[in-house]
Scaffold this motif. Structure first.
Motif, PDB file in Angstrom:
ATOM      1  N   LEU A  92       0.834  -1.209   0.000  1.00 49.59           N
ATOM      2  CA  LEU A  92       0.000   0.000   0.000  1.00 49.59           C
ATOM      3  C   LEU A  92       0.872   1.264   0.000  1.00 49.59           C
ATOM      4  O   LEU A  92       0.611   2.252   0.677  1.00 49.59           O
ATOM      5  CB  LEU A  92      -0.960   0.011   1.196  1.00 49.59           C
ATOM      6  CG  LEU A  92      -2.139   0.994   1.133  1.00 49.59           C
ATOM      7  CD1 LEU A  92      -2.985   0.758  -0.106  1.00 49.59           C
ATOM      8  CD2 LEU A  92      -3.002   0.908   2.375  1.00 49.59           C
ATOM      9  N   SER A  93       1.942   1.197  -0.795  1.00 50.68           N
ATOM     10  CA  SER A  93       2.903   2.300  -0.838  1.00 50.68           C
ATOM     11  C   SER A  93       2.468   3.443  -1.742  1.00 50.68           C
ATOM     12  O   SER A  93       2.984   4.557  -1.615  1.00 50.68           O
ATOM     13  CB  SER A  93       4.261   1.778  -1.315  1.00 50.68           C
ATOM     14  OG  SER A  93       4.139   1.161  -2.589  1.00 50.68           O
ATOM     15  N   GLN A  94       1.555   3.169  -2.686  1.00 48.46           N
ATOM     16  CA  GLN A  94       1.100   4.190  -3.645  1.00 48.46           C
ATOM     17  C   GLN A  94       2.275   5.039  -4.148  1.00 48.46           C
ATOM     18  O   GLN A  94       2.287   6.260  -3.982  1.00 48.46           O
ATOM     19  CB  GLN A  94       0.038   5.071  -3.010  1.00 48.46           C
ATOM     20  CG  GLN A  94      -1.251   4.317  -2.672  1.00 48.46           C
ATOM     21  CD  GLN A  94      -2.340   5.225  -2.141  1.00 48.46           C
ATOM     22  OE1 GLN A  94      -2.314   5.613  -0.974  1.00 48.46           O
ATOM     23  NE2 GLN A  94      -3.266   5.580  -2.984  1.00 48.46           N
ATOM     24  N   PRO A  95       3.262   4.400  -4.791  1.00 51.32           N
ATOM     25  CA  PRO A  95       4.482   5.126  -5.167  1.00 51.32           C
ATOM     26  C   PRO A  95       4.345   5.989  -6.416  1.00 51.32           C
ATOM     27  O   PRO A  95       5.313   6.614  -6.842  1.00 51.32           O
ATOM     28  CB  PRO A  95       5.481   3.986  -5.409  1.00 51.32           C
ATOM     29  CG  PRO A  95       4.627   2.872  -5.930  1.00 51.32           C
ATOM     30  CD  PRO A  95       3.323   2.977  -5.166  1.00 51.32           C
ATOM     31  N   TRP A  96       3.163   6.009  -7.025  1.00 51.51           N
ATOM     32  CA  TRP A  96       2.999   6.780  -8.257  1.00 51.51           C
ATOM     33  C   TRP A  96       3.037   8.282  -7.978  1.00 51.51           C
ATOM     34  O   TRP A  96       2.542   8.784  -6.973  1.00 51.51           O
ATOM     35  CB  TRP A  96       1.687   6.390  -8.936  1.00 51.51           C
ATOM     36  CG  TRP A  96       0.542   6.188  -7.987  1.00 51.51           C
ATOM     37  CD1 TRP A  96      -0.171   7.129  -7.295  1.00 51.51           C
ATOM     38  CD2 TRP A  96      -0.021   4.919  -7.596  1.00 51.51           C
ATOM     39  NE1 TRP A  96      -1.136   6.547  -6.522  1.00 51.51           N
ATOM     40  CE2 TRP A  96      -1.074   5.196  -6.678  1.00 51.51           C
ATOM     41  CE3 TRP A  96       0.257   3.586  -7.941  1.00 51.51           C
ATOM     42  CZ2 TRP A  96      -1.846   4.185  -6.104  1.00 51.51           C
ATOM     43  CZ3 TRP A  96      -0.506   2.588  -7.370  1.00 51.51           C
ATOM     44  CH2 TRP A  96      -1.533   2.884  -6.463  1.00 51.51           C
ATOM     45  N   ARG A  97       3.633   8.994  -8.920  1.00 51.15           N
ATOM     46  CA  ARG A  97       3.669  10.460  -8.871  1.00 51.15           C
ATOM     47  C   ARG A  97       3.299  10.953 -10.272  1.00 51.15           C
ATOM     48  O   ARG A  97       3.886  10.514 -11.264  1.00 51.15           O
ATOM     49  CB  ARG A  97       5.053  10.970  -8.476  1.00 51.15           C
ATOM     50  CG  ARG A  97       5.554  10.449  -7.127  1.00 51.15           C
ATOM     51  CD  ARG A  97       4.741  10.998  -5.953  1.00 51.15           C
ATOM     52  NE  ARG A  97       5.260  10.526  -4.672  1.00 51.15           N
ATOM     53  CZ  ARG A  97       4.793   9.471  -3.999  1.00 51.15           C
ATOM     54  NH1 ARG A  97       3.798   8.733  -4.525  1.00 51.15           N
ATOM     55  NH2 ARG A  97       5.310   9.125  -2.846  1.00 51.15           N
ATOM     56  N   PHE A  98       2.330  11.857 -10.350  1.00 50.71           N
ATOM     57  CA  PHE A  98       1.811  12.327 -11.631  1.00 50.71           C
ATOM     58  C   PHE A  98       2.193  13.790 -11.847  1.00 50.71           C
ATOM     59  O   PHE A  98       2.057  14.616 -10.940  1.00 50.71           O
ATOM     60  CB  PHE A  98       0.288  12.192 -11.669  1.00 50.71           C
ATOM     61  CG  PHE A  98      -0.209  10.785 -11.444  1.00 50.71           C
ATOM     62  CD1 PHE A  98      -0.157   9.843 -12.461  1.00 50.71           C
ATOM     63  CD2 PHE A  98      -0.716  10.396 -10.211  1.00 50.71           C
ATOM     64  CE1 PHE A  98      -0.604   8.546 -12.253  1.00 50.71           C
ATOM     65  CE2 PHE A  98      -1.169   9.106  -9.995  1.00 50.71           C
ATOM     66  CZ  PHE A  98      -1.110   8.178 -11.019  1.00 50.71           C
ATOM     67  N   VAL A  99       2.641  14.100 -13.051  1.00 44.28           N
ATOM     68  CA  VAL A  99       2.950  15.482 -13.412  1.00 44.28           C
ATOM     69  C   VAL A  99       2.152  15.830 -14.665  1.00 44.28           C
ATOM     70  O   VAL A  99       2.368  15.240 -15.731  1.00 44.28           O
ATOM     71  CB  VAL A  99       4.457  15.671 -13.688  1.00 44.28           C
ATOM     72  CG1 VAL A  99       4.722  17.106 -14.154  1.00 44.28           C
ATOM     73  CG2 VAL A  99       5.273  15.346 -12.445  1.00 44.28           C
TER      74      VAL A  99
END
Length: 210
Positions: free
Chosen positions: A50-57
């Motif tokens: 459950l790290s949710q490592p996504w980063r959106f730009v």
């Protein structure tokens, strides 16, 4: 537990069939808030620990978009030189990105040093951080298609150059650059299959029993 009936499963299968990697977009802008809504949905994707490592730009700057396009052209020229003969001629005819036409650009990264999840599941397979982000992109592909929005994943880019262009933290690993917008046309076959570059194989060819 929520039950999904046969009719739903059939529609879900259709969604998978009609999900395409879109390269040809109309220039109509997406409705206000559409990107934010898609990202909100995508954050329901599974992630290791459950790290949710996504980063959106969301790339909205014209100068940054132009720099990305120039990097694509340079990388695509290098890729073309890796082929020869008829294969090179065929490659040169393919449209491999909708960067010029797509109204929305989204760069997706994996934060490899995120403390969320406390490292669970990543000690033996740290690459699951990136896998989690790939799963999120696949979720976005389906969520976008369900709204009639096309998505194209551009991989012919230099990751280090993209990180510099977008000025993101050094701990972020570039995973994918996505073009989103309304497709010019819709088809249930991959564009590369229609262009006779490659054909889709059956599931039996990838399955074995041990």
């Amino acid at each position: 537990m929520v039950a999904f009936d046969e009719a739903f499963r059939h529609k879900l299968h259709e969604l998978f069939v009609w999900r395409r990697d879109v390269r040809r977009f109309r220039r109509d802008p997406l409705p206000e808030g559409a990107m934010e809504r898609l990202i909100e949905t995508v954050c329901l994707s599974p992630s290791v620990g459950l790290s949710q490592p996504w980063r959106f730009v969301m790339v909205e700057s014209a100068s940054r978009r132009r720099a990305v396009i120039e990097d694509f052209k340079a990388c695509n020229a290098d890729a073309l030189r890796s082929y020869s003969g008829e294969r090179a001629s065929h490659y040169a005819t393919l449209k491999l990105a909708g960067l010029e036409e797509a109204p929305a650009h989204l760069a997706v990264f994996a934060d490899k040093e995120s403390q969320a999840g406390h490292g669970l599941g990543r000690m033996t397979m740290p690459e699951t951080t990136e896998y989690s982000v790939v799963a999120a992109i696949c979720s976005m592909w389906l969520a976008a298609r369900a709204e009639g929005i096309g998505l194209g994943w551009v991989s012919i880019l230099n990751p280090a150059r993209i990180n510099d262009i977008l000025d993101v933290p050094k701990t972020w690993k570039f995973i994918g650059y996505l073009c989103l917008g309304y497709p010019e046309t819709e088809d249930d076959r991959p564009a590369l299959e229609r262009a006779k570059w490659e054909c889709r194989r059956s599931a039996a060819q990838f399955t074995s029993r041990r």
